[in-house]
Design an enzyme around this catalytic site. Structure first.
Site, PDB file in Angstrom:
ATOM      1  N   ARG A  36       0.849  -1.188   0.000  1.00 39.83           N
ATOM      2  CA  ARG A  36       0.000   0.000   0.000  1.00 39.83           C
ATOM      3  C   ARG A  36       0.885   1.238   0.000  1.00 39.83           C
ATOM      4  O   ARG A  36       1.862   1.330   0.749  1.00 39.83           O
ATOM      5  CB  ARG A  36      -0.923   0.013   1.230  1.00 39.83           C
ATOM      6  CG  ARG A  36      -2.094  -0.961   1.108  1.00 39.83           C
ATOM      7  CD  ARG A  36      -3.077  -0.472   0.059  1.00 39.83           C
ATOM      8  NE  ARG A  36      -4.155  -1.393  -0.221  1.00 39.83           N
ATOM      9  CZ  ARG A  36      -4.183  -2.225  -1.247  1.00 39.83           C
ATOM     10  NH1 ARG A  36      -3.147  -2.308  -2.066  1.00 39.83           N
ATOM     11  NH2 ARG A  36      -5.219  -2.990  -1.466  1.00 39.83           N
ATOM     12  N   HIS A  68       0.601   0.616 -10.173  1.00 37.04           N
ATOM     13  CA  HIS A  68      -0.297  -0.195  -9.347  1.00 37.04           C
ATOM     14  C   HIS A  68      -0.825  -1.374 -10.174  1.00 37.04           C
ATOM     15  O   HIS A  68      -2.028  -1.652 -10.209  1.00 37.04           O
ATOM     16  CB  HIS A  68      -1.456   0.637  -8.799  1.00 37.04           C
ATOM     17  CG  HIS A  68      -2.028   0.054  -7.534  1.00 37.04           C
ATOM     18  ND1 HIS A  68      -2.463   0.826  -6.487  1.00 37.04           N
ATOM     19  CD2 HIS A  68      -2.236  -1.232  -7.154  1.00 37.04           C
ATOM     20  CE1 HIS A  68      -2.919   0.050  -5.510  1.00 37.04           C
ATOM     21  NE2 HIS A  68      -2.782  -1.206  -5.906  1.00 37.04           N
TER      22      HIS A  68
END
Length: 320
Positions: A235, A283
């Site tokens: 994250r 991502h």
């Protein structure tokens, strides 16, 4: 009209991938797809389940009849940190395809740094033919994984197949065959033995900003790669990007591979784009395959409706 409970879809994914997957999913069940403009003002009180990724801020007020919420990815911080949630189960996405993709990214990046990927790519651009004499083997390098859930355990197994020495850390000690593991009290020892640090932690109050200068300064400096390397596919909120840039610039870190960032998309003015010792991916380490996601949701709904407990339910106290 089907007597199966309706399901709500609110996924900020590539729209075409959702449209391709929907016709094959949720047979006999009414589907309310909020990606369709015709449904945006619709009464959502009839929906019983919701599959979401960064949903509309007003969704859970409008859909007040839900029995369960299914995250569109392995992470759930996008739900827990941004909404006033009803008191009902939140289910993480756990699937072989997602796990394999994450492990592939981790192995790819470890091999990139092991085999002098930056140097050879630059030599190719400059049309230079020069074999680097010093070439460590995977067995000479210790990879330390922070976060030993499903993704971390699978990455550890695949790195071991490639020959890397692998150790792992989590706040509470985990047992993984063939991997030495540490808990919260063993963090400094874990870091001191780590040449490549892999971040796979969930984002919680405890992990926000955990990857900072203080942590990076404790990594091994005597390893075969000539300095510590940081990989983060967990994250973005877990990394202090100011510290990260500084450490990559002053040599505290030799290099990094980053798939997640505090703000996404990564802004064009971020210095991370231009640093010659950084790999940036958008991502994409473990993008959710929508068909697999919908199969996962169908299986969990079937369990719930047949009286079995849901799997992969989030503990809201721990945040994962």
């Amino acid at each position: 009209m089907s007597d199966k409970s309706p399901i709500l879809i609110d996924l900020r994914f590539d729209r075409d991938s959702v449209l391709r997957a929907l016709p094959e999913a949720f047979a006999g069940r009414q589907v309310i797809d909020l990606g369709d403009p015709a449904n945006r003002e619709r009464d959502l009180s009839e929906a019983t389940y919701a599959v979401v990724w960064k949903p509309d801020p007003d969704l859970f007020r409008r859909a007040n009849g839900l029995k369960a919420i299914f995250s569109g990815g392995a992470g759930v911080d996008h739900i827990l940190s941004n909404y006033q949630l009803p008191d009902l189960p939140i289910v993480r996405f756990v699937d072989r395809s997602l796990t394999d993709r994450m492990s592939e990214w981790v192995v790819w990046q470890c091999l990139h740094h092991l085999r002098n990927g930056f140097t050879y790519a630059e030599q190719q651009r400059m049309r230079v033919w020069n074999e680097i004499a010093a070439q460590p083997e995977a067995r000479d390098v210790t990879v330390g994984i922070m976060g030993l859930g499903v993704l971390g355990a699978d990455a550890a197994a695949k790195l071991k197949i490639m020959g890397f020495r692998v150790i792992g850390w989590s706040r509470s000690k985990k047992e993984i065959d063939g991997v030495e593991t540490f808990n919260a009290g063993g963090l400094d020892e874990f870091l001191g033995r780590t040449d490549i640090l892999v971040g796979l932690l969930p984002l919680t109050d405890d992990t926000r900003g955990i990857y900072d200068r203080g942590l990076f300064s404790k990594l091994s400096r005597t390893g075969a790669l000539g300095g510590p390397i940081f990989l983060n596919a967990g994250r973005g909120g877990s990394q202090n990007e100011g510290d990260l840039v500084g450490c990559l610039t002053d040599g505290t870190l030799k290099a990094a591979s980053l798939d997640v960032f505090v703000n996404e998309p990564l802004g064009p003015d971020s210095p991370l784009w231009a640093l010659p010792n950084v790999v940036v991916t958008p991502h994409a380490a473990a993008s959710s395959e929508v068909r697999a996601l919908f199969r996962h949701v169908e299986q969990q709904i079937e369990r719930l409706e047949s009286g079995e407990p849901l799997q992969f339910v989030v503990d809201r106290t721990s945040g994962y």
